[in-house]
Scaffold this motif. Structure first.
Motif, PDB file in Angstrom:
ATOM      1  N   PHE A   5      -9.499   5.944  -1.274  1.00  0.00           N
ATOM      2  CA  PHE A   5     -10.050   4.682  -1.778  1.00  0.00           C
ATOM      3  C   PHE A   5     -11.575   4.679  -1.699  1.00  0.00           C
TER       4      PHE A   5
ATOM      5  N   VAL B  77     -12.460  -5.541   1.319  1.00  0.00           N
ATOM      6  CA  VAL B  77     -12.546  -5.427  -0.141  1.00  0.00           C
ATOM      7  C   VAL B  77     -12.654  -6.808  -0.779  1.00  0.00           C
TER       8      VAL B  77
ATOM      9  N   MET C 206     -10.725   1.820  -6.868  1.00  0.00           N
ATOM     10  CA  MET C 206      -9.553   1.751  -6.000  1.00  0.00           C
ATOM     11  C   MET C 206      -8.268   1.582  -6.815  1.00  0.00           C
ATOM     12  N   ALA C 207      -8.327   0.749  -7.856  1.00  0.00           N
ATOM     13  CA  ALA C 207      -7.146   0.543  -8.695  1.00  0.00           C
ATOM     14  C   ALA C 207      -6.768   1.824  -9.432  1.00  0.00           C
TER      15      ALA C 207
ATOM     16  N   CYS D 155      -7.310   4.812  -8.411  1.00  0.00           N
ATOM     17  CA  CYS D 155      -6.731   5.697  -7.401  1.00  0.00           C
ATOM     18  C   CYS D 155      -5.299   5.285  -7.071  1.00  0.00           C
ATOM     19  N   TYR D 156      -5.066   3.998  -6.918  1.00  0.00           N
ATOM     20  CA  TYR D 156      -3.751   3.497  -6.505  1.00  0.00           C
ATOM     21  C   TYR D 156      -2.697   3.690  -7.596  1.00  0.00           C
TER      22      TYR D 156
ATOM     23  N   VAL E 177      -5.159   7.468   2.567  1.00  0.00           N
ATOM     24  CA  VAL E 177      -5.385   6.420   1.571  1.00  0.00           C
ATOM     25  C   VAL E 177      -6.799   5.861   1.673  1.00  0.00           C
ATOM     26  N   MET E 178      -7.263   5.604   2.888  1.00  0.00           N
ATOM     27  CA  MET E 178      -8.606   5.053   3.061  1.00  0.00           C
ATOM     28  C   MET E 178      -9.673   6.029   2.591  1.00  0.00           C
TER      29      MET E 178
ATOM     30  N   GLY F 259     -13.821   4.561  -4.895  1.00  0.00           N
ATOM     31  CA  GLY F 259     -14.637   3.360  -4.987  1.00  0.00           C
ATOM     32  C   GLY F 259     -16.115   3.686  -5.116  1.00  0.00           C
TER      33      GLY F 259
ATOM     34  N   LEU G 172       0.822  -1.207   0.000  1.00  0.00           N
ATOM     35  CA  LEU G 172       0.000   0.000   0.000  1.00  0.00           C
ATOM     36  C   LEU G 172       0.859   1.262   0.000  1.00  0.00           C
TER      37      LEU G 172
ATOM     38  N   LEU H 189     -13.660  -1.997  -7.066  1.00  0.00           N
ATOM     39  CA  LEU H 189     -12.249  -2.362  -7.181  1.00  0.00           C
ATOM     40  C   LEU H 189     -11.560  -1.560  -8.283  1.00  0.00           C
TER      41      LEU H 189
END
Length: 254
Positions: A162, A81, A122-123, A125-126, A158-159, A166, A45, A119
């Protein structure tokens, strides 16, 4: 309250309890399986931030127990998740008895679509947002400062991101459900497009860091996904809204 109504209400509460136990149980099961690799999960992460930091710089932990609890929280987030399909299915199974037969058949596509889109958000964003945001912050920071982010603050950031991305990627599902169940007609959703665009940028300004890049990277996908939801709603169809039924009855009467 009559005896029959009271029994029905209690039965619904019992079913809700059972569904919650199954959903929470699925999350706990995945969490327990991942716990031996909690440190590796956090390192994964932290990769976007570590790439943006100057070489030889690490993040810090200001609390005594923070190095233990932060990886545990990250692992719990990942467990949720991974167990999301089970959680969403339990939620759908609870409300399914109140739906029509053709609406019940939407369970699998909705659960699968909701999980995939969450998902995907989130991807996105990551892999894209974090790299651009951290790079921007690193370039903007004065050269006399050596950044050393706290791992707990990083986790909180991060949370939040996400969750924001999401939920943003769930917009097509929300639009389809609103149209399908006749809550709001597709035509009214199209008329609300200007307000949706403004609302997307307002939400992005609230939940993202105070830089233009991350705000645009949240607001623009939200708008695009709203348009995708409108397009899909056209083919899914839906119940007639009250206004549509009144209009049809007026025509019939005339």
């Amino acid at each position: 309250m009559s005896e029959g109504v009271q029994e029905t209400f209690i039965a619904h509460l019992v079913e809700l309890r059972d569904r919650l136990i199954r959903a929470v149980g699925a999350v706990i099961l995945v969490f327990v399986c991942l716990m031996p690799w909690a440190g590796d999960v956090y390192d994964l992460l932290a990769q976007p931030m570590m790439h943006a930091l100057p070489e030889g710089t690490n993040m810090i932990a200001t609390g005594v127990v923070t190095p233990f609890f932060v990886p545990v929280k990250v692992t719990l987030m990942v467990a949720f998740v991974l167990a999301l399909p089970v959680v969403l299915y339990q939620a759908w199974a609870f409300i399914a008895p109140g739906l029509y037969a053709h609406e019940k058949r939407m369970a699998v596509p909705l659960v699968a679509g909701s999980t995939f889109l969450f998902l995907l958000g989130m991807a996105f964003c990551y892999f894209f947002v974090f790299n651009m945001v951290f790079k921007f912050i690193g370039e903007f920071a004065p050269k006399s400062i050596t950044p050393a982010p706290d791992i707990e603050q990083y986790l909180s950031f991060v949370m939040t991101m996400f969750l924001a991305f999401g939920l943003t990627f769930e917009v097509p599902i929300a639009v389809i459900l609103l149209s399908k169940f006749g809550v709001v007609s597709r035509e009214k959703l199209k008329e609300a497009r200007p307000y949706v665009i403004v609302g997307a940028f307002v939400i992005a300004a609230v939940v993202t860091p105070p830089d233009v890049i991350s705000q645009f990277m949240l607001a623009v996908p939200m708008w695009i996904l709203f348009e995708v939801g409108l397009l899909l709603a056209k083919y899914v169809g839906g119940r007639e809204s009250d206004d549509d039924e009144e209009a049809r009855s007026d025509v019939t009467t005339t």
